[in-house]
Scaffold this motif. Structure first.
Motif, PDB file in Angstrom:
ATOM      1  N   PRO A   1      -3.830  -8.322   9.275  1.00  0.00           N
ATOM      2  CA  PRO A   1      -3.799  -7.617   8.003  1.00  0.00           C
ATOM      3  C   PRO A   1      -2.916  -8.295   6.973  1.00  0.00           C
ATOM      4  CG  PRO A   1      -2.314  -6.564   9.542  1.00  0.00           C
ATOM      5  CD  PRO A   1      -3.006  -7.640  10.309  1.00  0.00           C
ATOM      6  N   SER A   2      -3.046  -7.855   5.758  1.00  0.00           N
ATOM      7  CA  SER A   2      -2.106  -8.235   4.713  1.00  0.00           C
ATOM      8  C   SER A   2      -0.841  -7.391   4.893  1.00  0.00           C
ATOM      9  CB  SER A   2      -2.714  -7.975   3.331  1.00  0.00           C
ATOM     10  OG  SER A   2      -1.775  -8.246   2.318  1.00  0.00           O
ATOM     11  N   ILE A   3       0.294  -7.992   4.613  1.00  0.00           N
ATOM     12  CA  ILE A   3       1.581  -7.318   4.764  1.00  0.00           C
ATOM     13  C   ILE A   3       2.323  -7.357   3.434  1.00  0.00           C
ATOM     14  CG2 ILE A   3       3.802  -7.279   5.963  1.00  0.00           C
ATOM     15  CD1 ILE A   3       1.578  -6.821   7.899  1.00  0.00           C
ATOM     16  N   LEU A   4       2.799  -6.197   3.007  1.00  0.00           N
ATOM     17  CA  LEU A   4       3.744  -6.115   1.886  1.00  0.00           C
ATOM     18  C   LEU A   4       5.102  -5.798   2.496  1.00  0.00           C
ATOM     19  CD1 LEU A   4       4.210  -6.063  -1.220  1.00  0.00           C
ATOM     20  CD2 LEU A   4       3.867  -3.586  -1.091  1.00  0.00           C
ATOM     21  N   ARG A   5       6.055  -6.651   2.227  1.00  0.00           N
ATOM     22  CA  ARG A   5       7.373  -6.534   2.833  1.00  0.00           C
ATOM     23  C   ARG A   5       8.410  -6.266   1.762  1.00  0.00           C
ATOM     24  NH1 ARG A   5      10.495 -11.619   5.400  1.00  0.00           N
ATOM     25  NH2 ARG A   5      12.146 -10.544   6.525  1.00  0.00           N
ATOM     26  N   ILE A   6       9.220  -5.248   1.992  1.00  0.00           N
ATOM     27  CA  ILE A   6      10.304  -4.922   1.066  1.00  0.00           C
ATOM     28  C   ILE A   6      11.604  -4.991   1.855  1.00  0.00           C
ATOM     29  CG2 ILE A   6      11.167  -3.330  -0.679  1.00  0.00           C
ATOM     30  CD1 ILE A   6       8.444  -1.893  -0.534  1.00  0.00           C
ATOM     31  N   GLN A   7      12.446  -5.925   1.489  1.00  0.00           N
ATOM     32  CA  GLN A   7      13.732  -6.071   2.180  1.00  0.00           C
ATOM     33  C   GLN A   7      14.805  -5.249   1.476  1.00  0.00           C
ATOM     34  OE1 GLN A   7      13.489 -10.551   1.900  1.00  0.00           O
ATOM     35  NE2 GLN A   7      14.138 -10.398   4.033  1.00  0.00           N
ATOM     36  N   GLN A   8      15.763  -4.784   2.252  1.00  0.00           N
ATOM     37  CA  GLN A   8      16.927  -4.069   1.721  1.00  0.00           C
ATOM     38  C   GLN A   8      16.506  -2.992   0.718  1.00  0.00           C
ATOM     39  OE1 GLN A   8      19.050  -7.509   0.230  1.00  0.00           O
ATOM     40  NE2 GLN A   8      20.263  -7.651   2.107  1.00  0.00           N
ATOM     41  N   VAL A   9      15.706  -2.060   1.183  1.00  0.00           N
ATOM     42  CA  VAL A   9      15.130  -1.064   0.285  1.00  0.00           C
ATOM     43  C   VAL A   9      16.212  -0.258  -0.418  1.00  0.00           C
ATOM     44  CG1 VAL A   9      12.963  -0.904   1.557  1.00  0.00           C
ATOM     45  CG2 VAL A   9      14.853   0.639   2.142  1.00  0.00           C
ATOM     46  N   VAL A  10      15.867   0.174  -1.640  1.00  0.00           N
ATOM     47  CA  VAL A  10      16.728   1.048  -2.437  1.00  0.00           C
ATOM     48  C   VAL A  10      15.912   2.281  -2.811  1.00  0.00           C
ATOM     49  CG1 VAL A  10      18.015  -0.916  -3.351  1.00  0.00           C
ATOM     50  CG2 VAL A  10      16.069  -0.032  -4.635  1.00  0.00           C
ATOM     51  N   ARG A  11      16.618   3.320  -3.303  1.00  0.00           N
ATOM     52  CA  ARG A  11      15.935   4.586  -3.614  1.00  0.00           C
ATOM     53  C   ARG A  11      14.790   4.382  -4.602  1.00  0.00           C
ATOM     54  NH1 ARG A  11      20.427   8.518  -3.024  1.00  0.00           N
ATOM     55  NH2 ARG A  11      20.407   8.911  -0.764  1.00  0.00           N
ATOM     56  N   GLY A  12      14.970   3.462  -5.527  1.00  0.00           N
ATOM     57  CA  GLY A  12      13.938   3.216  -6.538  1.00  0.00           C
ATOM     58  C   GLY A  12      12.648   2.624  -5.994  1.00  0.00           C
ATOM     59  N   ASP A  13      12.662   2.202  -4.721  1.00  0.00           N
ATOM     60  CA  ASP A  13      11.440   1.684  -4.095  1.00  0.00           C
ATOM     61  C   ASP A  13      10.542   2.807  -3.588  1.00  0.00           C
ATOM     62  OD1 ASP A  13      13.331  -1.003  -2.521  1.00  0.00           O
ATOM     63  OD2 ASP A  13      12.389  -0.917  -4.508  1.00  0.00           O
ATOM     64  N   SER A  14      11.065   4.038  -3.579  1.00  0.00           N
ATOM     65  CA  SER A  14      10.258   5.174  -3.122  1.00  0.00           C
ATOM     66  C   SER A  14       9.043   5.323  -4.025  1.00  0.00           C
ATOM     67  CB  SER A  14      11.083   6.458  -3.159  1.00  0.00           C
ATOM     68  OG  SER A  14      12.152   6.397  -2.246  1.00  0.00           O
ATOM     69  N   ALA A  15       7.866   5.259  -3.447  1.00  0.00           N
ATOM     70  CA  ALA A  15       6.621   5.263  -4.209  1.00  0.00           C
ATOM     71  C   ALA A  15       5.461   5.301  -3.228  1.00  0.00           C
ATOM     72  CB  ALA A  15       6.508   4.011  -5.083  1.00  0.00           C
ATOM     73  N   ALA A  16       4.258   5.421  -3.789  1.00  0.00           N
ATOM     74  CA  ALA A  16       3.050   5.236  -2.991  1.00  0.00           C
ATOM     75  C   ALA A  16       2.549   3.821  -3.244  1.00  0.00           C
ATOM     76  CB  ALA A  16       1.989   6.253  -3.373  1.00  0.00           C
ATOM     77  N   TYR A  17       2.246   3.116  -2.180  1.00  0.00           N
ATOM     78  CA  TYR A  17       1.776   1.736  -2.281  1.00  0.00           C
ATOM     79  C   TYR A  17       0.318   1.702  -1.824  1.00  0.00           C
ATOM     80  CZ  TYR A  17       6.610   0.455  -2.987  1.00  0.00           C
ATOM     81  OH  TYR A  17       7.882   0.337  -3.499  1.00  0.00           O
ATOM     82  N   PHE A  18      -0.538   1.252  -2.724  1.00  0.00           N
ATOM     83  CA  PHE A  18      -1.964   1.213  -2.443  1.00  0.00           C
ATOM     84  C   PHE A  18      -2.436  -0.225  -2.332  1.00  0.00           C
ATOM     85  CE2 PHE A  18      -3.223   5.600  -2.780  1.00  0.00           C
ATOM     86  CZ  PHE A  18      -2.253   6.168  -3.581  1.00  0.00           C
ATOM     87  N   CYS A  19      -3.327  -0.416  -1.407  1.00  0.00           N
ATOM     88  CA  CYS A  19      -3.981  -1.690  -1.223  1.00  0.00           C
ATOM     89  C   CYS A  19      -5.452  -1.524  -1.593  1.00  0.00           C
ATOM     90  CB  CYS A  19      -3.836  -2.100   0.243  1.00  0.00           C
ATOM     91  SG  CYS A  19      -4.838  -3.469   0.775  1.00  0.00           S
ATOM     92  N   ALA A  20      -6.040  -2.554  -2.158  1.00  0.00           N
ATOM     93  CA  ALA A  20      -7.477  -2.575  -2.416  1.00  0.00           C
ATOM     94  C   ALA A  20      -8.028  -3.903  -1.918  1.00  0.00           C
ATOM     95  CB  ALA A  20      -7.775  -2.408  -3.909  1.00  0.00           C
ATOM     96  N   SER A  21      -9.302  -3.914  -1.594  1.00  0.00           N
ATOM     97  CA  SER A  21      -9.938  -5.180  -1.221  1.00  0.00           C
ATOM     98  C   SER A  21     -11.270  -5.308  -1.937  1.00  0.00           C
ATOM     99  CB  SER A  21     -10.138  -5.282   0.294  1.00  0.00           C
ATOM    100  OG  SER A  21     -11.181  -4.424   0.745  1.00  0.00           O
ATOM    101  N   SER A  22     -11.731  -6.522  -2.061  1.00  0.00           N
ATOM    102  CA  SER A  22     -12.996  -6.771  -2.750  1.00  0.00           C
ATOM    103  C   SER A  22     -13.634  -8.038  -2.214  1.00  0.00           C
ATOM    104  CB  SER A  22     -12.755  -6.910  -4.261  1.00  0.00           C
ATOM    105  OG  SER A  22     -12.298  -8.200  -4.587  1.00  0.00           O
ATOM    106  N   PRO A  23     -14.917  -8.172  -2.463  1.00  0.00           N
ATOM    107  CA  PRO A  23     -15.554  -9.479  -2.260  1.00  0.00           C
ATOM    108  C   PRO A  23     -15.117 -10.421  -3.380  1.00  0.00           C
ATOM    109  CG  PRO A  23     -17.122  -7.916  -3.167  1.00  0.00           C
ATOM    110  CD  PRO A  23     -15.861  -7.158  -2.914  1.00  0.00           C
ATOM    111  N   PRO A  24     -15.532 -11.668  -3.351  1.00  0.00           N
ATOM    112  CA  PRO A  24     -15.069 -12.631  -4.368  1.00  0.00           C
ATOM    113  C   PRO A  24     -15.401 -12.247  -5.804  1.00  0.00           C
ATOM    114  CG  PRO A  24     -15.983 -13.791  -2.494  1.00  0.00           C
ATOM    115  CD  PRO A  24     -16.250 -12.332  -2.256  1.00  0.00           C
ATOM    116  N   SER A  25     -16.340 -11.339  -6.021  1.00  0.00           N
ATOM    117  CA  SER A  25     -16.703 -10.963  -7.388  1.00  0.00           C
ATOM    118  C   SER A  25     -15.617 -10.162  -8.078  1.00  0.00           C
ATOM    119  CB  SER A  25     -18.003 -10.154  -7.379  1.00  0.00           C
ATOM    120  OG  SER A  25     -17.875  -9.043  -6.515  1.00  0.00           O
TER     121      SER A  25
END
Lengths: 117, 115
Positions: B74-98
């Motif tokens: 899979p794709s990985i989103l990595r957040i090091q040393q998190v802070v309170r301001g990183d609290s959020a919803a993180y969405f991933c999307a995928s597509s074909p080359p178009s």
């Protein structure tokens, strides 16, 4: 840069009422325009889109017309249902902005719609 | 045909810890995009990746955030040393080359809470 401005919510309607959610945009090129819907706890689903001026996107009774002269893409539905309660996002993609922009969406802040029986 | 799969759905981290968010694109999709949704705001683009390549990271914070999409897995989103301001919803999307269009599909998101 590109931006999308949506009508602020929340919007509360009774079933069978007429819905309009306003959306205006600024873009450097000739963007494609989209409406996405997000139901609670779920990801975004594409509702409809339009790729050029005067195009009308439509789906599930919703429609929106790409108005280049007013840079708008307002969402309308003639008779809402309780099941339409969700968050609605207007978005644009500006492939003519160059580079990798064809893969990037710019979103408005979202409008919460609640429909009561 | 499974859609875009994100996990975990909810993630709680203490300040200073690392957060790893995973995204498996739809079958046949080779392009992955990450967005962040802060409370009361719309989604903001973060990064666009193809297999083993970062195409556009113009929306990524300059520090602590990184993303990868390896040849396998899979794709990985990595957040090091998190802070309170990183609290959020993180969405991933995928597509074909178009790219953007009816093939552009979002996952259900990961809700990150930093305590």
């Amino acid at each position: 840069g590109d931006s999308v401005t949506q009508m602020e919510g929340p919007v509360t309607l009774s079933e069978e009422a007429f819905l309009t959610i306003n959306c205006t945009y600024t873009a450097t090129g000739y963007p494609s325009l989209f409406w996405y819907v997000q139901y609670p706890g779920e990801g975004l689903q594409l509702l409809l889109k339009a790729t050029k001026a005067d195009d009308k996107g439509s789906n599930k009774g919703f429609e929106a017309t790409y108005r280049k002269e007013t840079t708008s893409f307002h969402l309308e539905k003639g008779s809402v249902q309780v099941s339409d309660s969700a968050v609605y996002f207007c978005a644009l993609s500006d492939p003519h902005a160059g580079g990798t922009s064809y893969g990037k969406l710019t979103f408005g802040q979202g409008t919460i719609l609640t429909v009561h029986p | 045909n499974a859609g875009v799969m994100q996990n975990p759905r909810h993630l709680v981290r203490r300040r200073g810890q690392e957060a790893r968010l995973r995204c498996s694109p739809m079958k046949g999709h080779s392009h992955v995009y990450w967005y962040r949704q802060l409370p009361e705001e719309g989604l903001k683009f973060m990064v666009y990746l193809q297999k083993e390549n970062i195409i556009d990271e113009s929306g990524m914070p300059k520090e602590r955030f990184s993303a990868e999409f390896p040849k396998e897995g899979p794709s990985i989103l990595r957040i090091q040393q998190v802070v309170r301001g990183d609290s959020a919803a993180y969405f991933c999307a995928s597509s074909p080359p178009s790219g953007v269009g009816y093939g552009y599909t979002f996952g259900s998101g990961t809700r990150l809470t930093v305590v």
